[in-house]
Motif scaffolding. Structure first.
Motif, PDB file in Angstrom:
ATOM      1  N   LEU A   1       9.129 -21.803 -15.886  1.00 31.54           N
ATOM      2  CA  LEU A   1       8.812 -20.856 -14.835  1.00 31.54           C
ATOM      3  C   LEU A   1       9.429 -21.377 -13.545  1.00 31.54           C
ATOM      4  N   GLN A   2      10.493 -20.731 -13.124  1.00 36.55           N
ATOM      5  CA  GLN A   2      11.118 -21.054 -11.850  1.00 36.55           C
ATOM      6  C   GLN A   2      10.405 -20.286 -10.756  1.00 36.55           C
ATOM      7  N   MET A   3       9.853 -21.005  -9.791  1.00 37.00           N
ATOM      8  CA  MET A   3       9.064 -20.405  -8.731  1.00 37.00           C
ATOM      9  C   MET A   3       9.770 -20.646  -7.404  1.00 37.00           C
ATOM     10  N   ASN A   4      10.196 -19.575  -6.776  1.00 36.31           N
ATOM     11  CA  ASN A   4      10.865 -19.638  -5.487  1.00 36.31           C
ATOM     12  C   ASN A   4      10.032 -18.933  -4.428  1.00 36.31           C
ATOM     13  N   SER A   5      10.346 -19.213  -3.178  1.00 39.93           N
ATOM     14  CA  SER A   5       9.652 -18.590  -2.049  1.00 39.93           C
ATOM     15  C   SER A   5       8.147 -18.677  -2.203  1.00 39.93           C
ATOM     16  N   LEU A   6       7.678 -19.863  -2.501  1.00 37.22           N
ATOM     17  CA  LEU A   6       6.262 -20.053  -2.788  1.00 37.22           C
ATOM     18  C   LEU A   6       5.399 -19.778  -1.570  1.00 37.22           C
ATOM     19  N   LYS A   7       4.227 -19.222  -1.834  1.00 37.75           N
ATOM     20  CA  LYS A   7       3.254 -18.879  -0.812  1.00 37.75           C
ATOM     21  C   LYS A   7       1.968 -19.652  -1.059  1.00 37.75           C
ATOM     22  N   PRO A   8       1.168 -19.876  -0.019  1.00 38.09           N
ATOM     23  CA  PRO A   8      -0.108 -20.571  -0.230  1.00 38.09           C
ATOM     24  C   PRO A   8      -0.983 -19.903  -1.287  1.00 38.09           C
ATOM     25  N   GLU A   9      -0.928 -18.587  -1.398  1.00 34.58           N
ATOM     26  CA  GLU A   9      -1.723 -17.889  -2.391  1.00 34.58           C
ATOM     27  C   GLU A   9      -1.251 -18.125  -3.821  1.00 34.58           C
ATOM     28  N   ASP A  10      -0.111 -18.785  -3.988  1.00 35.72           N
ATOM     29  CA  ASP A  10       0.341 -19.186  -5.317  1.00 35.72           C
ATOM     30  C   ASP A  10      -0.356 -20.449  -5.805  1.00 35.72           C
ATOM     31  N   THR A  11      -1.113 -21.098  -4.941  1.00 40.45           N
ATOM     32  CA  THR A  11      -1.810 -22.318  -5.314  1.00 40.45           C
ATOM     33  C   THR A  11      -2.785 -22.048  -6.452  1.00 40.45           C
ATOM     34  N   ALA A  12      -2.636 -22.792  -7.537  1.00 43.39           N
ATOM     35  CA  ALA A  12      -3.460 -22.593  -8.728  1.00 43.39           C
ATOM     36  C   ALA A  12      -3.068 -23.627  -9.768  1.00 43.39           C
TER      37      ALA A  12
END
Length: 121
Positions: free
Chosen positions: A81-92
């Motif tokens: 899973l490539q995750m770009n432009s991460l946001k605080p709400e992606d925290t998990a």
């Protein structure tokens, strides 16, 4: 039965990127639809992304569409899973999942142990 082990989580600033890996063992990963789910503290475990047996088809949660990319290599028995432009709400905690139903945004029967992703603001 297939066993799944995630890796690649960590702490990253908002706007940054991470690449999660999931290694499968015990049974060929090609037998499974693969997916990623995530769970924040006190929240339900939610769908993130899924990929078909061959990798020809993918599906994403609206919240990650355009930012995350799921991929797989059945020769390596790995899914990413490539995750770009991460946001605080992606925290998990992010969990790798294996199942047999397509199309579906519900999890299959097999889970990894999870890997923590923390996105700071």
């Amino acid at each position: 039965q297939v066993q799944l082990v995630e890796s690649g989580g960590g702490l990253v600033q908002a706007g940054g990127s991470l690449r999660l890996s999931c290694a499968a063992s015990g049974r060929a990963m090609s037998n499974y639809v693969m997916g990623w789910f995530r769970q924040a503290p006190g929240k339900e475990r939610d769908f993130v992304a899924t990929i078909s047996w061959s990798g020809a088809t993918t599906s994403y949660s609206d919240s990650v569409k355009g930012r995350f990319t799921i991929s797989r290599d059945n020769e390596q028995n790995k899914v990413w899973l490539q995750m770009n432009s991460l946001k605080p709400e992606d925290t998990a905690v992010y969990y790798c999942n294996a199942g047999t139903m397509w199309p579906s945004r519900l999890p299959g029967n097999f889970w990894g142990q999870g890997t923590q992703v923390t996105v700071s603001s």
